[in-house]
Design a protein around this motif. Structure first.
Motif, PDB file in Angstrom:
ATOM      1  N   ASN A   1      77.888  39.297  -2.382  1.00 30.32           N
ATOM      2  CA  ASN A   1      77.022  38.265  -2.537  1.00 30.32           C
ATOM      3  C   ASN A   1      77.454  37.323  -3.662  1.00 30.32           C
ATOM      4  OD1 ASN A   1      74.642  36.676  -3.003  1.00 30.32           O
ATOM      5  ND2 ASN A   1      73.302  38.323  -3.527  1.00 30.32           N
ATOM      6  N   ARG A   2      77.945  35.923  -3.415  1.00 35.44           N
ATOM      7  CA  ARG A   2      78.306  35.117  -4.396  1.00 35.44           C
ATOM      8  C   ARG A   2      77.462  33.708  -4.243  1.00 35.44           C
ATOM      9  NH1 ARG A   2      83.846  35.070  -7.357  1.00 35.44           N
ATOM     10  NH2 ARG A   2      83.370  33.971  -9.303  1.00 35.44           N
ATOM     11  N   PRO A   3      76.469  33.559  -4.749  1.00 37.86           N
ATOM     12  CA  PRO A   3      75.510  32.228  -4.592  1.00 37.86           C
ATOM     13  C   PRO A   3      76.282  31.190  -5.492  1.00 37.86           C
ATOM     14  CG  PRO A   3      74.327  33.734  -5.912  1.00 37.86           C
ATOM     15  CD  PRO A   3      75.587  34.472  -5.334  1.00 37.86           C
ATOM     16  N   ASN A   4      76.572  31.322  -6.564  1.00 43.54           N
ATOM     17  CA  ASN A   4      77.560  30.396  -7.559  1.00 43.54           C
ATOM     18  C   ASN A   4      78.536  31.227  -8.223  1.00 43.54           C
ATOM     19  OD1 ASN A   4      76.182  31.849 -10.056  1.00 43.54           O
ATOM     20  ND2 ASN A   4      74.238  31.001  -9.181  1.00 43.54           N
TER      21      ASN A   4
END
Length: 625
Positions: A246-249
């Motif tokens: 999970n790497r939204p930003n």
């Protein structure tokens, strides 16, 4: 109004917190599985008015109860099932009581649909094994009980159904219980609760039966409600399979998944497998905020204290008690495809979120699931179970299926059709992956190629027997040799005099034949040679496996294209005539298939060109790259 909303919220919260039991019903054809589930749904008041109306209407049209309600129709939803009166696919139904929620899978009883039954059993906590009181234990009872044991279901309810048809005789019930107890003991099933009942009449289903006062045990529903699913997963060391990075930003990088075992808290030291990198847990992130601790069964996102490499399919585990990492295993395999399992053929293996390439290197034995006898086998057919050795192309972290279903259960996928062809359970590692490494060589393949002044290649000639593969390969070899290039021919007939002299011509042996030759060709390419491989190699899967051993551009597939009629006309060795006469078995093109290449680098039409001209085409293609 506010009070009403509060009551609704409390009611929903109460039902949300109820424990869930997943169970299956299984047994032989017409033991009453669908009727039992339909009756449970009806008597627990889990049907809407329109469902009841439809049931009454369908009972008149399809029912078998002379106009009375046929409860089996609640589950047998397929038209084919209603017409034949049997269950074909797995039907899932949900119901609940004040004490527990249930998801039940009605599994087909016919041997033809054993794979469907195994699918339903793979997620179940308990199995309700039905036995017709008139018939006792049948072959399918033994088959399904074996699969229940194989897939790790630890609780069994033995439902002796149709007691009304044997006058509720306790002696009949006791005889069946004794026979099944012996079977369960031999399969390692420790917990068995036997209940006499009549699903059609409702005896001992929801309430004790007045017709069987001699039975003082629980009803079926009581047994389902009271079965204690004691799990020690939370007490085990941490096992966290990574399902998603999970790497939204750029400021956040977390690893999402469901904890398979153990518990975790910020600050815990963990190890990432199979890489072996160690770090500490920094945060436990959820949609409702960070947690101070998470336990087995919770879906969370972990962040780590250091920027270590973690990918989907990796395992985050307790650093002080990590699982094994291995690439070869002993495993049980349930074959689920119409085309047989062939040892040596590569498949995709999916275990959790990780997908690797795997081969069954050996079938130790297959299991007669009706008698549990161990039988010699070279292949597995539809619905057969084998005990096999598996080899992966990369190491994985694992635990045996008996210890952890999520880390020990897998499926095999056909690489061409993407169809799921098998399900299996890992037993133990045959070797630790850390024990064997590639040995570094100072003189590598590039150095060996430079001194020869050439680029290593593999020219893979494939086609029917008599197509001209060996003739053309020999002419190509002569042309390359005259140019000062270093070559070697691996010819099908020649290799069978030595390296592959132990192999016959069955599909299984053909797969192994090509696997060995492909590995030898790779070693020769590592020596800097141009390798000419001349084999029928009838199956696309094995030619694809061979191609994948080489870097892009190193493998050149050459289809020596000749019709079967022309190959038979030539028949210099008389092999086709013998095959047509039944003197040679498993002959390609006659009683064994040939799968032409779909996208070869070269197609040689032997009807239009001479062998010499075709050889020149191959050499021109090779030197042009």
């Amino acid at each position: 109004m506010a009070g009403h909303d509060t009551e609704v919220a409390a009611y929903l919260k109460q039902h949300e917190a109820k424990p869930l039991l997943r169970f299956i019903t299984c047994g032989s054809v017409d033991d009453g599985k669908s009727t039992l589930i339909g009756r449970l749904l009806h008597d627990t008041k889990r049907l809407f008015d329109d469902q009841l109306a439809a049931l009454e209407k369908d009972s008149l049209r399809h029912g078998t109860q002379n106009g009375e309600i046929d409860f089996a129709l609640l589950v047998d939803g397929l038209a084919a099932e209603r017409e034949q009166g049997i269950t074909i696919d797995v039907a899932y139904r949900y119901f609940s009581t004040d004490k527990r929620k249930f998801i039940v899978a009605d599994c087909p009883g016919h041997e033809q649909y054993t794979r469907n039954m195994a699918t339903g059993a793979s997620t179940a906590d308990l199995a309700v094994v039905l036995v017709d009181a008139r018939k006792g234990l049948l072959t399918q009872t033994r088959r399904h009980s074996y699969i229940v044991s194989l897939l790790g279901i630890r609780h069994v309810v033995l439902a002796v159904n149709k007691m009304d048809l044997v006058d509720f005789d306790p002696a009949v019930f006791e005889a069946i219980v004794q026979a099944y107890s012996a079977l369960a003991a031999s399969l390692g099933i420790a917990s068995v609760q036997a209940i006499p009942l009549s699903a059609l009449k409702g005896d001992n289903l929801m309430a004790p039966s007045a017709a069987m006062p001699w039975y003082t045990g629980p009803t079926l529903l009581q047994a389902l409600e009271d079965t204690a699913l004691q799990s020690d997963d939370a007490a085990r060391p941490l096992r966290f399979p990574v399902q998603w990075v999970n790497r939204p930003n750029q400021d956040f990088r977390g690893f999402a998944g469901t904890i398979a075992a153990g518990r975790v808290a910020p600050g815990d030291e963990v190890v990432v497998l199979p890489s072996g990198r160690r770090t500490r847990v920094q945060r436990i992130v959820t949609a409702d905020g960070d947690l101070a601790q998470a336990v087995s069964g919770q879906a969370v996102t972990l962040t780590l204290a250091e920027e270590v490499d973690v990918s989907r399919g990796d395992l985050i585990a307790a650093a002080d008690d990590p699982p094994q990492v291995a690439d070869q295993f002993a495993a049980h395999v349930l074959w689920m495809d119409a085309q047989a399992l062939l040892p040596g053929r590569p498949y995709w293996l999916k275990i959790g979120a990780r997908t690797v390439t795997a081969q069954v290197t050996e079938i130790k034995h297959k299991v007669d699931v009706n008698t549990q006898a161990q039988l010699a086998a070279k292949s597995l057919d539809l619905n057969e179970v084998g005990y096999c050795n598996l080899s992966f192309d990369q190491a994985i972290a694992f635990e045996s299926y008996a210890d952890n279903r999520r880390l020990g259960g897998f499926i095999l996928i056909d690489r061409q059709s993407n169809a799921t062809v098998a399900a299996g359970t890992l037993d133990f590692a045959l070797r630790r992956a850390a024990n064997i490494h590639w040995q570094h060589l100072d003189v590598d393949r590039q150095a060996r190629a430079r001194i020869k002044g050439q680029r290593p290649r593999v020219l893979w000639f494939t086609g029917l027997s008599g197509a001209g593969k060996s003739t053309i390969a020999n002419l190509v070899d002569k042309q390359l040799h005259s140019r000062g290039l270093h070559t070697f021919i691996l010819d099908g007939d020649n290799v069978r005099h030595g390296l592959n002299r132990d192999l016959g011509f069955t599909d299984e042996d053909r797969v192994e034949n090509i696997r060995r030759v492909a590995e030898v060709a790779r070693l020769m390419a590592d020596a800097g040679l141009i390798v000419l491989v001349s084999f029928i190699s009838p199956f696309r899967a094995e030619r694809r496996m061979a191609r994948e051993l080489f870097a892009p551009g190193e493998f050149v597939e050459v289809h020596v294209d000749t019709s079967l009629a022309e190959a038979e006309r030539r028949d210099l060795k008389g092999l086709y005539a013998k095959a047509r006469a039944g003197q040679i078995r498993n002959f390609t093109g006659i009683d064994s298939p040939y799968e032409p290449p779909e996208n070869p680098e070269l197609v040689l039409d032997t009807l239009r060109e001479t062998p010499e001209a075709l050889a020149t085409q191959v050499v021109a293609r090779l030197l042009a790259d």
